[in-house]
Motif scaffolding. Structure first.
Motif, PDB file in Angstrom:
ATOM      1  N   TYR A 109      -1.372  -1.160   6.621  1.00  0.00           N
ATOM      2  CA  TYR A 109      -2.196   0.151   6.939  1.00  0.00           C
ATOM      3  C   TYR A 109      -1.308   1.279   6.256  1.00  0.00           C
ATOM      4  N   LEU A 110      -0.053   1.557   6.587  1.00  0.00           N
ATOM      5  CA  LEU A 110       0.865   2.619   6.057  1.00  0.00           C
ATOM      6  C   LEU A 110       0.610   2.575   4.836  1.00  0.00           C
ATOM      7  N   ARG A 111       0.747   1.463   3.853  1.00  0.00           N
ATOM      8  CA  ARG A 111       0.521   1.655   2.579  1.00  0.00           C
ATOM      9  C   ARG A 111      -0.551   2.275   2.090  1.00  0.00           C
ATOM     10  N   ASN A 112      -1.808   1.690   2.562  1.00  0.00           N
ATOM     11  CA  ASN A 112      -2.955   2.518   2.340  1.00  0.00           C
ATOM     12  C   ASN A 112      -2.837   4.054   2.617  1.00  0.00           C
ATOM     13  N   GLN A 113      -2.336   4.407   3.639  1.00  0.00           N
ATOM     14  CA  GLN A 113      -2.245   5.934   4.085  1.00  0.00           C
ATOM     15  C   GLN A 113      -1.421   6.690   3.079  1.00  0.00           C
ATOM     16  N   SER A 114      -0.476   5.915   2.492  1.00  0.00           N
ATOM     17  CA  SER A 114       0.465   6.796   1.746  1.00  0.00           C
ATOM     18  C   SER A 114       0.106   7.078   0.256  1.00  0.00           C
ATOM     19  N   TYR A 115      -1.010   6.552  -0.090  1.00  0.00           N
ATOM     20  CA  TYR A 115      -1.488   6.906  -1.328  1.00  0.00           C
ATOM     21  C   TYR A 115      -2.620   8.049  -1.277  1.00  0.00           C
ATOM     22  N   SER A 116      -2.792   8.544   0.103  1.00  0.00           N
ATOM     23  CA  SER A 116      -3.559   9.821   0.521  1.00  0.00           C
ATOM     24  C   SER A 116      -2.597  10.951   0.670  1.00  0.00           C
ATOM     25  N   LEU A 117      -1.316  10.613   0.620  1.00  0.00           N
ATOM     26  CA  LEU A 117      -0.225  11.802   1.049  1.00  0.00           C
ATOM     27  C   LEU A 117      -0.143  12.953  -0.374  1.00  0.00           C
ATOM     28  N   HIS A 118      -0.239  13.898  -0.020  1.00  0.00           N
ATOM     29  CA  HIS A 118       0.040  15.095  -1.178  1.00  0.00           C
ATOM     30  C   HIS A 118       0.994  15.990  -0.801  1.00  0.00           C
ATOM     31  N   CYS A 119       1.526  16.806  -1.571  1.00  0.00           N
ATOM     32  CA  CYS A 119       2.691  17.893  -1.117  1.00  0.00           C
ATOM     33  C   CYS A 119       1.579  19.106  -0.619  1.00  0.00           C
ATOM     34  N   ILE A 120       2.068  19.505   0.744  1.00  0.00           N
ATOM     35  CA  ILE A 120       1.657  20.800   1.370  1.00  0.00           C
ATOM     36  C   ILE A 120       1.969  22.045   0.436  1.00  0.00           C
ATOM     37  N   ASN A 121       3.262  21.993   0.201  1.00  0.00           N
ATOM     38  CA  ASN A 121       3.794  23.180  -0.425  1.00  0.00           C
ATOM     39  C   ASN A 121       3.698  22.930  -1.824  1.00  0.00           C
ATOM     40  N   LYS A 122       3.045  23.632  -2.627  1.00  0.00           N
ATOM     41  CA  LYS A 122       2.527  23.493  -4.199  1.00  0.00           C
ATOM     42  C   LYS A 122       3.641  23.993  -4.874  1.00  0.00           C
ATOM     43  N   ARG A 154       6.540   5.640  -0.327  1.00  0.00           N
ATOM     44  CA  ARG A 154       5.876   4.415  -1.055  1.00  0.00           C
ATOM     45  C   ARG A 154       6.754   3.178  -1.449  1.00  0.00           C
ATOM     46  N   ASN A 155       7.723   3.461  -1.970  1.00  0.00           N
ATOM     47  CA  ASN A 155       8.720   2.398  -2.220  1.00  0.00           C
ATOM     48  C   ASN A 155       9.139   1.839  -0.779  1.00  0.00           C
ATOM     49  N   ALA A 156       9.735   2.536  -0.010  1.00  0.00           N
ATOM     50  CA  ALA A 156      10.186   1.906   1.202  1.00  0.00           C
ATOM     51  C   ALA A 156       9.124   0.945   2.088  1.00  0.00           C
ATOM     52  N   LEU A 157       7.673   1.320   1.945  1.00  0.00           N
ATOM     53  CA  LEU A 157       6.819   0.488   2.333  1.00  0.00           C
ATOM     54  C   LEU A 157       6.725  -0.845   1.525  1.00  0.00           C
ATOM     55  N   GLU A 158       6.736  -0.903   0.311  1.00  0.00           N
ATOM     56  CA  GLU A 158       6.997  -1.714  -0.421  1.00  0.00           C
ATOM     57  C   GLU A 158       8.055  -2.786  -0.179  1.00  0.00           C
ATOM     58  N   VAL A 159       9.340  -2.468  -0.155  1.00  0.00           N
ATOM     59  CA  VAL A 159      10.338  -3.120   0.246  1.00  0.00           C
ATOM     60  C   VAL A 159      10.130  -3.775   1.679  1.00  0.00           C
ATOM     61  N   SER A 160       9.720  -2.796   2.603  1.00  0.00           N
ATOM     62  CA  SER A 160       9.421  -3.459   4.016  1.00  0.00           C
ATOM     63  C   SER A 160       8.571  -4.772   3.988  1.00  0.00           C
ATOM     64  N   GLU A 161       7.497  -4.602   3.103  1.00  0.00           N
ATOM     65  CA  GLU A 161       6.593  -5.560   2.926  1.00  0.00           C
ATOM     66  C   GLU A 161       7.438  -6.903   2.544  1.00  0.00           C
ATOM     67  N   ALA A 162       8.117  -7.067   1.608  1.00  0.00           N
ATOM     68  CA  ALA A 162       8.931  -7.808   1.051  1.00  0.00           C
ATOM     69  C   ALA A 162       9.715  -8.425   2.105  1.00  0.00           C
ATOM     70  N   VAL A 163      10.447  -7.572   2.953  1.00  0.00           N
ATOM     71  CA  VAL A 163      11.346  -8.235   4.155  1.00  0.00           C
ATOM     72  C   VAL A 163      10.473  -9.009   4.901  1.00  0.00           C
ATOM     73  N   ILE A 164       9.425  -8.500   5.279  1.00  0.00           N
ATOM     74  CA  ILE A 164       8.504  -9.144   6.653  1.00  0.00           C
ATOM     75  C   ILE A 164       7.874 -10.297   5.913  1.00  0.00           C
ATOM     76  N   LEU A 165       7.755 -10.582   4.758  1.00  0.00           N
ATOM     77  CA  LEU A 165       6.913 -11.879   4.243  1.00  0.00           C
ATOM     78  C   LEU A 165       8.140 -12.790   4.115  1.00  0.00           C
ATOM     79  N   ALA A 166       9.378 -12.402   3.509  1.00  0.00           N
ATOM     80  CA  ALA A 166      10.427 -13.228   3.352  1.00  0.00           C
ATOM     81  C   ALA A 166      10.987 -13.803   4.806  1.00  0.00           C
TER      82      ALA A 166
END
Length: 548
Positions: A450-463, A478-490
């Motif tokens: 769920y968080l991985r899907n949410q992370s791709y809708s994140l944008h900088c508020i400060n432009k 985004r990287n942390a979520l990818e790594v977290s998923e690898a930890v969980i699956l293993a």
């Protein structure tokens, strides 16, 4: 600017690699995403293991056996033996670089006891060993003319076929995407315990960025389920209370003043024992009162100062409340003695899987492993750079990262990425922490998806692009979520308890799992996991030998 060798990471492994790769005529750079003094190595306070007399066969064998025993059957004896035998030379080299190891009246380097060790073999500088080594290596690197590219965030590796060409980076100063061509690259970016944000000794940005980069480059990760929880972090602040505090005679007691564990046992056993006390409603304390102020100020000066400044505790007179915290990660990029399957790309330090620590790292071995294999990676990177010219760079890959950055700036968002990072850390600690079950891992997996899907809708508020802290934070998440998923699956695939991985629904250690779990990303967002065949490492070694 182009370089013969680029090293990513400014801890002891990266610094050693850069120093070994530098000659009078070549160009070597170290890329760090923060300042040069900020690394987990600098926080490693207890000491560095070493057998100082290389002729002491019994002591060497003891170090090898203690390390292998701690790995719970997943260590590689060949690699462990190499590390232990190099230890005396590494200490000599560090001394020549100016590391002021504690010495006795005769001028000999002192060695203290550490958890899981059969004999005293841990060299130290008070309780700031990692910081002392790091500062000496930085000084040496500067003397050699190594270029430091600080506040530079590595987004991806560039490859030409199966040959490394350089790295794509993001400059914090102005959010500009830069390309750094290189003949060879060393990745030494540290571990991923920062994914347990709020429950970790690591800084919040130590989330395994380069492991996600490695996955995208087609490399294999292994041992990701093995996360070492340090038994003693200050309860209110997560600050690491060095194992040296117990090595110097500190007790662990519960609210009733009872000692409940052997303080010099391995970290996995102590962390689990503390958690069991907490689950019974007990608080756990470090008791140093019997040691006395004079010894504390001599042996543990940093802890004395930090405890007073952070929580107002005088550890010579008062108990210090502690808790287990995520500290070190045994998982990383699959390699053979630093060599990856990509030509010219080497890995070392905590982000590598050199088969040293296996399921549970022996205390005092992290600084040794980092310096020994950092040295080796630097030597190999230098050798490769001498034999090869620069390879062709496909700038379409660079454009892809530029467009990704533009997209993060362009959109609008109502979501708080800091709240997501905190939520990630809490859920990982709750469901993928010291104790795990199938149920908890499934909950964690569903939430991270769920968080991985949410992370791709994140944008900088400060432009504003200058010194924009949001941009890199979003990329890190985004990287942390990818790594977290690898930890969980293993962790879900390993249906047993072994070392730092404890399944409450599979309490026993099983022979069939005396293998490493390999993880590949077959396409974006999809992982393939498999148990390593016993002869796979030999096949990798043969492949590397045949290529060269």
């Amino acid at each position: 600017m182009i370089y013969d060798v680029i090293v990513v990471g400014g801890g002891v492994a990266g610094l050693m690699a850069a120093i070994e790769a530098k000659t009078d005529t070549n160009r070597v750079a170290i890329i760090t995403k923060g300042n040069i003094f900020k690394s987990n190595s600098a926080m490693a306070s207890g000491g560095i293991n070493a057998v100082l007399d290389p002729e002491d066969k019994e002591a060497l064998e003891s170090h090898i056996e203690d390390t292998f025993k701690s790995s719970k059957g997943l260590g590689d004896r060949k690699n462990i033996t190499y590390m232990c035998k190099r230890s005396s030379e590494i200490i000599s080299k560090l001394v020549s670089y100016g590391v002021p190891f504690q010495r006795d009246e005769k001028g000999n380097i002192e060695q203290r006891p550490f958890g899981g060790a059969g004999i005293n073999r841990t060299c130290y500088v008070g309780d700031k060993t990692g910081s002392a080594i790091t500062q000496s290596l930085i000084k040496k690197a500067k003397e050699l003319g190594i270029k430091f590219l600080v506040n530079t965030y590595v987004m991806n590796i560039i490859k030409d076929s199966n040959r490394v060409c350089g790295v794509i980076s993001l400059r914090r100063l102005d959010s500009t995407v830069l390309v750094y061509p290189a003949k060879s690259v060393v990745l030494a970016g540290g571990g991923y315990a920062g994914i347990y944000r709020g429950n970790s000794t690591n800084a919040q940005d130590y989330t395994g960025d380069l492991l996600a980069v490695a996955l995208r480059a087609g490399l294999t990760l292994t041992d990701m389920e093995f996360v070492q929880f340090h038994p003693t972090g200050i309860a209110k602040t997560n600050y690491l209370v060095t194992e040296a505090a117990r090595g110097e005679g500190g007790y662990l007691i519960n609210s009733e003043g009872e000692r409940f564990v052997n303080e010099l046992d391995t970290r996995d056993k102590i962390a689990k024992a503390i958690l069991e006390q907490q689950n019974k409603g007990q608080k756990v304390y470090l008791d140093l009162r019997h040691i006395g102020l004079e010894k504390i100020q001599k042996k543990l000066p940093s802890l004395y100062t930090v405890a007073f400044n952070q929580v107002g505790i005088d550890i010579s007179k008062e108990l210090l409340e502690i808790k287990p915290v995520a500290h070190y990660t045994m998982g990383g990029v699959l390699c053979d003695m630093t060599q990856t399957k990509i030509e010219g790309l080497f890995v070392c330090g905590e982000m590598s899987a050199n088969k040293i620590h296996g399921a549970n790292r022996l205390g005092g071995n992290s600084l040794l492993e980092g310096t020994v294999f950092g040295e080796l990676a630097g030597q190999k990177a230098l050798e490769f750079s001498k034999k090869h010219e620069f390879s062709t760079i496909d700038y379409n890959l660079v454009i892809k990262d530029i467009l990704n950055v533009d997209k993060i700036f362009a959109g609008e968002t109502s979501k708080n990425f800091n709240a997501i990072r905190v939520s990630l850390g809490n859920s990982m600690f709750k469901y993928v922490g010291i104790l795990r079950t199938k149920e908890s891992l499934v909950k964690a997996f569903d939430y991270i998806k769920y968080l991985r899907n949410q992370s791709y809708s994140l944008h900088c508020i400060n432009k504003e692009r200058r010194n924009n802290v949001e941009l890199i934070s979003i990329l890190e998440l985004r990287n942390a979520l990818e790594v977290s998923e690898a930890v969980i699956l293993a962790a879900k695939k390993r249906k047993e308890s072994r070392g730092a991985h404890h399944r409450s629904d599979y309490e026993e250690t099983k022979e069939k799992y005396t293998k490493h779990i390999l993880i590949k990303e077959i396409k974006k967002g999809f992982f393939k996991l498999e148990l390593e065949e016993k002869d796979l490492l030999n096949k990798i070694r043969e492949l590397i030998i045949n290529k060269h």
